[in-house]
Write a protein that holds these residues in place. Structure first.
Motif, PDB file in Angstrom:
ATOM      1  N   GLN A   1       6.302   9.898   3.611  1.00  0.00           N
ATOM      2  CA  GLN A   1       7.029  10.768   4.569  1.00  0.00           C
ATOM      3  C   GLN A   1       8.321  10.497   4.372  1.00  0.00           C
ATOM      4  O   GLN A   1       8.990   9.169   4.482  1.00  0.00           O
ATOM      5  CB  GLN A   1       6.697  10.671   5.923  1.00  0.00           C
ATOM      6  CG  GLN A   1       5.153  11.183   6.539  1.00  0.00           C
ATOM      7  CD  GLN A   1       5.538  12.697   6.516  1.00  0.00           C
ATOM      8  OE1 GLN A   1       6.271  12.890   7.613  1.00  0.00           O
ATOM      9  NE2 GLN A   1       4.676  13.434   5.995  1.00  0.00           N
ATOM     10  N   PRO A   2       9.488  11.552   4.267  1.00  0.00           N
ATOM     11  CA  PRO A   2      10.869  10.852   4.721  1.00  0.00           C
ATOM     12  C   PRO A   2      11.256  10.460   5.781  1.00  0.00           C
ATOM     13  O   PRO A   2      10.610  11.113   7.096  1.00  0.00           O
ATOM     14  CB  PRO A   2      11.559  12.377   4.153  1.00  0.00           C
ATOM     15  CG  PRO A   2      10.693  13.420   4.519  1.00  0.00           C
ATOM     16  CD  PRO A   2       9.217  12.963   4.360  1.00  0.00           C
TER      17      PRO A   2
ATOM     18  N   GLY B   1       7.895   5.914  -2.055  1.00  0.00           N
ATOM     19  CA  GLY B   1       6.672   5.290  -1.246  1.00  0.00           C
ATOM     20  C   GLY B   1       6.427   4.213  -2.150  1.00  0.00           C
ATOM     21  O   GLY B   1       5.844   2.674  -1.361  1.00  0.00           O
TER      22      GLY B   1
ATOM     23  N   GLY C   1       4.778   8.643   9.698  1.00  0.00           N
ATOM     24  CA  GLY C   1       5.949   8.459   8.415  1.00  0.00           C
ATOM     25  C   GLY C   1       6.060   7.026   8.059  1.00  0.00           C
ATOM     26  O   GLY C   1       5.159   6.410   7.938  1.00  0.00           O
ATOM     27  N   THR C   2       7.147   6.503   8.322  1.00  0.00           N
ATOM     28  CA  THR C   2       7.536   5.357   7.636  1.00  0.00           C
ATOM     29  C   THR C   2       7.046   4.200   8.230  1.00  0.00           C
ATOM     30  O   THR C   2       6.746   3.183   7.597  1.00  0.00           O
ATOM     31  CB  THR C   2       9.099   5.121   7.069  1.00  0.00           C
ATOM     32  OG1 THR C   2      10.014   5.505   8.343  1.00  0.00           O
ATOM     33  CG2 THR C   2       9.480   6.074   6.122  1.00  0.00           C
TER      34      THR C   2
ATOM     35  N   ARG D   1       2.410   2.013   8.779  1.00  0.00           N
ATOM     36  CA  ARG D   1       1.929   0.800   8.015  1.00  0.00           C
ATOM     37  C   ARG D   1       2.405  -0.309   8.790  1.00  0.00           C
ATOM     38  O   ARG D   1       1.536  -1.382   9.308  1.00  0.00           O
ATOM     39  CB  ARG D   1       2.202   0.592   6.712  1.00  0.00           C
ATOM     40  CG  ARG D   1       1.434  -0.581   5.931  1.00  0.00           C
ATOM     41  CD  ARG D   1       0.041  -0.579   5.642  1.00  0.00           C
ATOM     42  NE  ARG D   1      -0.371  -1.754   5.830  1.00  0.00           N
ATOM     43  CZ  ARG D   1      -0.449  -2.516   5.060  1.00  0.00           C
ATOM     44  NH1 ARG D   1       0.297  -2.554   4.133  1.00  0.00           N
ATOM     45  NH2 ARG D   1      -0.959  -3.964   4.809  1.00  0.00           N
TER      46      ARG D   1
ATOM     47  N   TRP E   1       0.863  -1.105   0.006  1.00  0.00           N
ATOM     48  CA  TRP E   1      -0.083   0.270   0.092  1.00  0.00           C
ATOM     49  C   TRP E   1       0.901   1.157   0.237  1.00  0.00           C
ATOM     50  O   TRP E   1       1.896   1.359   0.752  1.00  0.00           O
ATOM     51  CB  TRP E   1      -0.806  -0.069   1.173  1.00  0.00           C
ATOM     52  CG  TRP E   1      -1.786   1.106   1.449  1.00  0.00           C
ATOM     53  CD1 TRP E   1      -2.741   1.540   0.599  1.00  0.00           C
ATOM     54  CD2 TRP E   1      -1.748   2.101   2.568  1.00  0.00           C
ATOM     55  NE1 TRP E   1      -3.166   2.956   0.965  1.00  0.00           N
ATOM     56  CE2 TRP E   1      -2.942   3.008   2.254  1.00  0.00           C
ATOM     57  CE3 TRP E   1      -1.185   2.091   3.738  1.00  0.00           C
ATOM     58  CZ2 TRP E   1      -3.010   4.058   3.191  1.00  0.00           C
ATOM     59  CZ3 TRP E   1      -1.369   3.249   4.778  1.00  0.00           C
ATOM     60  CH2 TRP E   1      -2.356   4.017   4.415  1.00  0.00           C
ATOM     61  N   MET E   2       0.565   2.213  -0.941  1.00  0.00           N
ATOM     62  CA  MET E   2       1.275   3.381  -0.798  1.00  0.00           C
ATOM     63  C   MET E   2       0.331   4.509  -0.660  1.00  0.00           C
ATOM     64  O   MET E   2      -0.738   4.686  -1.369  1.00  0.00           O
ATOM     65  CB  MET E   2       1.932   3.559  -2.504  1.00  0.00           C
ATOM     66  CG  MET E   2       2.448   4.874  -2.361  1.00  0.00           C
ATOM     67  SD  MET E   2       3.110   5.288  -4.192  1.00  0.00           S
ATOM     68  CE  MET E   2       3.010   6.955  -4.285  1.00  0.00           C
ATOM     69  N   PRO E   3       0.658   5.194   0.434  1.00  0.00           N
ATOM     70  CA  PRO E   3      -0.542   6.164   0.850  1.00  0.00           C
ATOM     71  C   PRO E   3      -0.187   7.617   0.158  1.00  0.00           C
ATOM     72  O   PRO E   3       0.441   7.639  -0.831  1.00  0.00           O
ATOM     73  CB  PRO E   3      -0.102   6.496   2.376  1.00  0.00           C
ATOM     74  CG  PRO E   3       1.192   6.227   2.401  1.00  0.00           C
ATOM     75  CD  PRO E   3       1.663   5.160   1.288  1.00  0.00           C
TER      76      PRO E   3
ATOM     77  N   ASP F   1       0.078  12.769   7.680  1.00  0.00           N
ATOM     78  CA  ASP F   1       0.444  11.841   6.635  1.00  0.00           C
ATOM     79  C   ASP F   1       0.747  10.508   7.218  1.00  0.00           C
ATOM     80  O   ASP F   1       1.005  10.236   8.211  1.00  0.00           O
ATOM     81  CB  ASP F   1       2.022  12.232   6.106  1.00  0.00           C
ATOM     82  CG  ASP F   1       1.870  13.504   5.666  1.00  0.00           C
ATOM     83  OD1 ASP F   1       2.792  14.230   6.033  1.00  0.00           O
ATOM     84  OD2 ASP F   1       0.899  14.147   5.329  1.00  0.00           O
ATOM     85  N   VAL F   2       0.640   9.485   6.616  1.00  0.00           N
ATOM     86  CA  VAL F   2       0.881   8.067   7.099  1.00  0.00           C
ATOM     87  C   VAL F   2       1.974   7.441   6.080  1.00  0.00           C
ATOM     88  O   VAL F   2       1.836   7.764   4.826  1.00  0.00           O
ATOM     89  CB  VAL F   2      -0.524   7.157   7.127  1.00  0.00           C
ATOM     90  CG1 VAL F   2      -1.167   7.695   8.190  1.00  0.00           C
ATOM     91  CG2 VAL F   2      -1.229   7.346   5.895  1.00  0.00           C
ATOM     92  N   GLY F   3       2.564   6.451   6.504  1.00  0.00           N
ATOM     93  CA  GLY F   3       3.513   5.888   5.735  1.00  0.00           C
ATOM     94  C   GLY F   3       3.184   4.766   4.983  1.00  0.00           C
ATOM     95  O   GLY F   3       1.924   4.391   4.844  1.00  0.00           O
ATOM     96  N   ALA F   4       4.111   4.012   4.406  1.00  0.00           N
ATOM     97  CA  ALA F   4       3.480   2.802   3.462  1.00  0.00           C
ATOM     98  C   ALA F   4       4.476   1.564   3.719  1.00  0.00           C
ATOM     99  O   ALA F   4       5.458   1.833   4.181  1.00  0.00           O
ATOM    100  CB  ALA F   4       4.091   3.564   2.134  1.00  0.00           C
ATOM    101  N   LEU F   5       3.946   0.694   3.236  1.00  0.00           N
ATOM    102  CA  LEU F   5       4.813  -0.664   2.881  1.00  0.00           C
ATOM    103  C   LEU F   5       4.228  -1.168   1.773  1.00  0.00           C
ATOM    104  O   LEU F   5       3.026  -1.481   1.618  1.00  0.00           O
ATOM    105  CB  LEU F   5       4.813  -1.575   4.173  1.00  0.00           C
ATOM    106  CG  LEU F   5       5.409  -2.732   3.820  1.00  0.00           C
ATOM    107  CD1 LEU F   5       6.934  -2.463   3.799  1.00  0.00           C
ATOM    108  CD2 LEU F   5       5.001  -3.721   4.826  1.00  0.00           C
TER     109      LEU F   5
ATOM    110  N   ASP G   1       0.291  10.749   1.083  1.00  0.00           N
ATOM    111  CA  ASP G   1       2.034  11.513   1.285  1.00  0.00           C
ATOM    112  C   ASP G   1       2.791  10.420   1.895  1.00  0.00           C
ATOM    113  O   ASP G   1       2.492   9.643   2.837  1.00  0.00           O
ATOM    114  CB  ASP G   1       1.430  12.481   2.283  1.00  0.00           C
ATOM    115  CG  ASP G   1       0.693  13.499   1.720  1.00  0.00           C
ATOM    116  OD1 ASP G   1       1.315  14.299   0.781  1.00  0.00           O
ATOM    117  OD2 ASP G   1      -0.351  14.007   2.228  1.00  0.00           O
TER     118      ASP G   1
END
Lengths: 249, 205, 407
Positions: free
Chosen positions: A88-89, A146, B69-70, B73, A82-84, B201-205, A86
């Motif tokens: 975030q770094p 992402g 952030g990262t 998820r 899943w890629m949201p 914001d929320v991050g991803a995997l 935004d």
């Protein structure tokens, strides 16, 4: 159609104080395998919520999300990338470190995480940025990070939430090419509210408004059914507006 | 593992622990004069009451990234028992706080109440950070330090309210500190973290 | 109304008021002198200033980023005031109300108004400091820094040994019936608070670059505090008026005198209604003293020792037993020729006179202890047979008394 990898069955979801704001009520939908689906809808249609439910990030208040026929959040986490909206770094991390860290947090061993990160970074064409800190990347590059994070677990299904929002035309084209190249056995779902985005590159178009599906078919079917016939609309945008507006009023 | 330690700013945590001990040794006995109504014995509040806020601030900063952030998820897994992130975070929090508290108690001569103060503020800050964000977490700890310091000595149950002060009941303060830390560790392990799904914001995997 | 809710003032201000009023009420023993009562009730500052600074720092976090797009057309100060006026003005007002309520006093002279102004400005400056800290530092640093900084500023212990720092202390250590805040200390403190607030306001005011480094803001904040401190110190340094360590000076209000039962009683205006009660006590004491051969009392004066007069206390919170004991203490001080230091000799002398005023031993024991009262009772037992013996005993005791050190 072959057996779907990811499906929502009788999904209900509400949020807000006392969960009074209802987004989905008895919502059923399936992600078709080997297909790239474009999930269209106006702002607030429930696209991002649907993707969060499908990815397991949010718990539905009713119904269930099944992956490979199993309703398990652990399985969702393992098999759905899943890629949201935004990305975030990370805190002072380079591209390679950030993607590797996400893989490690997700349960891979350090060596596996490093290998998977390298592969994912290559797939999103960021090899030359491996050692660059993620807080120094452009918007388009950060989205690629992402995407790499979404790919790093090698899931069956890939969910991309507004992947082209905020990108300039050149970056959008680049991202479209990238998505075209990515193949997931369980399918790819891309949400957007911009009708011109990606519509030529996908196998299926789904239009969502007010938590309900207004259209589900091929791009050609969408054009045929709505551009030339529906309400005298002559463009994709007008057809989209006619569908969404018709649903609202 | 190293990346995780970097994400938790382990270096800052260590620096905060050392700064806490050094300041406690150097300036912990500095007193603030308060009306006789307040204070520990004769209308003074010692600066070492507030020094554990240094460790608390470092804890709030370290766990700010959780849920954002990262890690957003991946942190979902933490809702399942014994996830990697939850266990590592809880371990870091407990060992770090115990070590910082131990240094204050032993090296800086803070004794049991020094250890209790560090554990209490660390636990409260961590739990507050996880439930409502880092600023709210450190605000809760700051208010606790402030209000217990000025709680009148002759008011009801003053010995039990003075959790961070030398005149408080040591066993009670230590018990509260340990309990608060365990609650915070439980929150870390079970991953009941504050995730601003709609605002940030929320991050991803 | 929306700003009140959004800023958190809707719940924070009532809590702040309740806390400050509770602390004030616990400590304040009303003396009837507005400045004194307000100074005592100002104890709420110990909570109000640090809590306000911390809460402002908490609430202001992220505000700079939020309003960044507006900074080119709107002053930062205007934005901050529009968003945070309920806290910036509400917190000082809440403290002042709490001080008025718990002190049960209304300012009626310059010093009382000055104390209230200092309370208001202290909390206002604390709030502004919280804003500046949240701007200069991350929230996890700004919140504790602002709170502990203000707590330390108000309560820093060694300040009592430094004329300069202590006189800039917002709490003064003021005031009893016969002292008031020193005018120059009031000026210095007000100047310190005004310069600091104005400097922070200037720091917030311009429409400045959004890229302003935090370090620069932190340095500017320190400069603002230093400027305030410097202005206060300069005021003190250039003053030709002497200051004592408590930053108070003798009250200059004229005493109101009236003669009743052949006794002239001079009291502060707010304690005038105690004159008759005090005169009655002295009137009843006269024959007892004459019987023993001791000099009777003809003049009572509230406050410090005055030649040929007995010094008394007549504050609003004193009971009739306190008044009698006060007369006894004043009589002993007058005989000793100075304000006496606590000692066994003093206590037994006071006990003797207190018993002569009609107090029962049981009333005196809680205040002076069993030993002095027993010694006084033994001495009084001689009154029937050999009154001069009692007078000799009293004079011998008074001769042992040492004067209290005066600052």
């Amino acid at each position: 159609m072959s057996e779907p990898v990811l499906e929502a069955a009788g999904l209900r979801f509400s949020y807000g104080r006392l969960r009074r704001t209802r987004v989905f009520d008895d919502f059923t939908w399936q992600v078709a395998p080997h297909e790239t689906t474009l999930l269209l809808g106006p702002n607030g249609a429930g696209k991002s919520t649907l993707l969060r439910l499908l990815s397991g990030f949010d718990r539905p208040t009713g119904g269930e999300v099944r992956v490979g026929g199993v309703a398990s959040r652990r399985e969702l986490f393992r098999r759905v990338g899943w890629m949201p909206q935004d990305v975030q770094p990370g805190r002072g991390m380079t591209v390679a470190e950030q993607v590797e860290y996400v893989a490690w947090v997700g349960g891979l061993s350090r060596r596996q995480a490093r290998d998977a990160a390298g592969e994912a970074i290559s797939r999103v064409d960021l090899d030359d940025k491996r050692a660059v800190r993620t807080d120094r990347l452009s918007g388009g590059q950060l989205r690629r990070v992402g995407l790499a994070q979404a790919l790093v677990r090698r899931g069956d299904v890939l969910l991309l939430d507004e992947p082209t929002a905020g990108l300039d035309p050149a970056q959008t084209l680049g991202f479209r090419a990238l998505v075209k190249d990515i193949a997931c056995p369980g399918g790819v779902v891309i949400s957007t509210h911009q009708i011109s985005d990606l519509v030529d590159d996908v196998d299926r178009v789904v239009i969502l408004a007010d938590g309900r599906i207004r259209f589900d078919g091929t791009p050609a079917g969408f054009v045929q059914q709505h551009v030339s016939a529906a309400g005298g609309a002559t463009t994709l945008a007008e057809a989209f507006s006619a569908i969404v507006g018709g649903g609202r009023h | 593992m190293i990346l995780w330690l970097r994400a938790r700013r382990a270096g800052w945590l260590a620096a905060a622990a050392l700064a806490l001990v050094a300041l406690d040794r150097a300036a912990g006995e500095l007193s603030l004069s308060v009306p006789a109504l307040f204070g520990t014995t004769s209308g003074v509040v010692f600066l070492d009451t507030f020094l554990p806020l240094i460790w608390a601030a470092a804890i709030a900063d370290a766990f700010t990234g959780r849920g954002l952030g990262t890690e957003a998820r991946p942190a979902l897994l933490a809702r399942l028992p014994a996830s990697r992130l939850g266990v590592h975070d809880a371990g870091l929090f407990l060992t770090g706080s115990a070590a910082a508290g131990g240094l204050v108690a032993g090296v800086a001569g803070g004794g049991v109440h020094g250890l209790a103060a560090v554990l209490m503020l660390a636990g409260l800050t961590c739990a507050g950070t996880l439930r409502a964000g880092p600023a709210a977490g450190i605000f809760a700890s700051t208010l606790l330090a402030l209000l217990t310091s000025v709680y009148p000595r002759n008011a009801p149950a003053a010995r039990f309210v003075h959790l961070l002060q030398p005149d408080g009941e040591p066993a009670w303060a230590l018990g509260c500190g340990i309990a608060t830390c365990l609650v915070a560790a439980g929150l870390l392990v079970t991953g009941r973290v504050h995730v601003r799904l709609y605002a940030t914001d929320v991050g991803a995997l | 109304m929306r700003a009140v809710v959004r800023s958190g003032a809707a719940w924070f201000l009532p809590v702040l008021f309740a806390l400050a009023a509770w602390y004030g009420a616990r400590l304040t023993v009303p003396i009837g002198y507005a400045a004194g009562d307000l100074a005592q009730a100002g104890i709420g500052l110990y909570v109000a200033a640090p809590a306000t600074a911390a809460f402002m720092a908490l609430q202001y976090r992220g505000f700079t980023s939020l309003t960044r797009p507006l900074r080119s057309v709107r002053s930062g100060l205007r934005l901050a005031v529009r968003a945070w006026w309920p806290l910036l003005l509400g917190a000082p007002t809440a403290l002042c109300l709490a001080v008025l309520v718990s002190g049960r006093a209304v300012p009626d002279d310059g010093p009382a108004w000055a104390l209230l102004a200092i309370d208001f400005l202290t909390v206002l400056t604390a709030g502004l400091t919280g804003l500046a800290c949240a701007w200069a530092f991350p929230a996890v640093v700004a919140v504790p820094l602002a709170a502990v900084g203000w707590f330390a500023w108000i309560g820093y212990g060694p300040a009592s040994a430094s004329t300069l720092v202590h006189n800039l202390d917002s709490t003064f250590g003021c005031c009893s019936s016969d002292t008031r805040p020193a005018a120059v200390a009031v000026q210095a403190t007000l100047l310190l608070l005004l310069v600091t607030s104005a400097s922070i306001a200037c720091l917030l005011a311009p429409a400045r670059s959004p890229r302003i480094p935090r370090l620069l803001v932190a340095v500017a904040l320190v400069a603002a505090l230093a400027a305030g401190f410097g202005a206060g110190a300069a005021t003190l340094g250039t003053s030709d008026r002497p200051l004592d360590l408590t930053a108070t000076e003798p009250r200059t209000t004229s005493l109101t005198c009236r003669t009743t039962y052949d006794v002239e009683v001079c009291l502060w205006p707010e304690n005038g209604d105690r004159a008759v009660a005090l005169a009655r006590i002295v009137n009843a004491l006269g024959p007892e003293l004459r019987l023993l051969g001791l000099a009777p009392v003809h003049r009572l004066v509230q406050g410090g020792p005055v030649p040929d007069a007995v010094s008394v206390e007549a504050g609003a919170g004193l009971s009739s037993q306190d008044l009698r004991l006060g007369v006894a203490s004043g009589y002993v001080d007058a005989r000793a020729g100075c304000r006496s230091a606590p000692s066994a000799a003093r206590d037994r002398s006071v006990a003797l006179v207190a018993l002569l005023t009609g107090l029962r031993p049981d009333d005196v024991v809680p205040r002076l202890g069993t030993g002095p009262v027993a010694a006084a009772e033994d001495a009084l037992a001689l009154r029937e047979r050999t009154p001069p013996e009692v007078a000799r005993w009293f004079r011998a005791s008074v001769a042992e008394i040492r004067c209290a050190r005066t600052r």
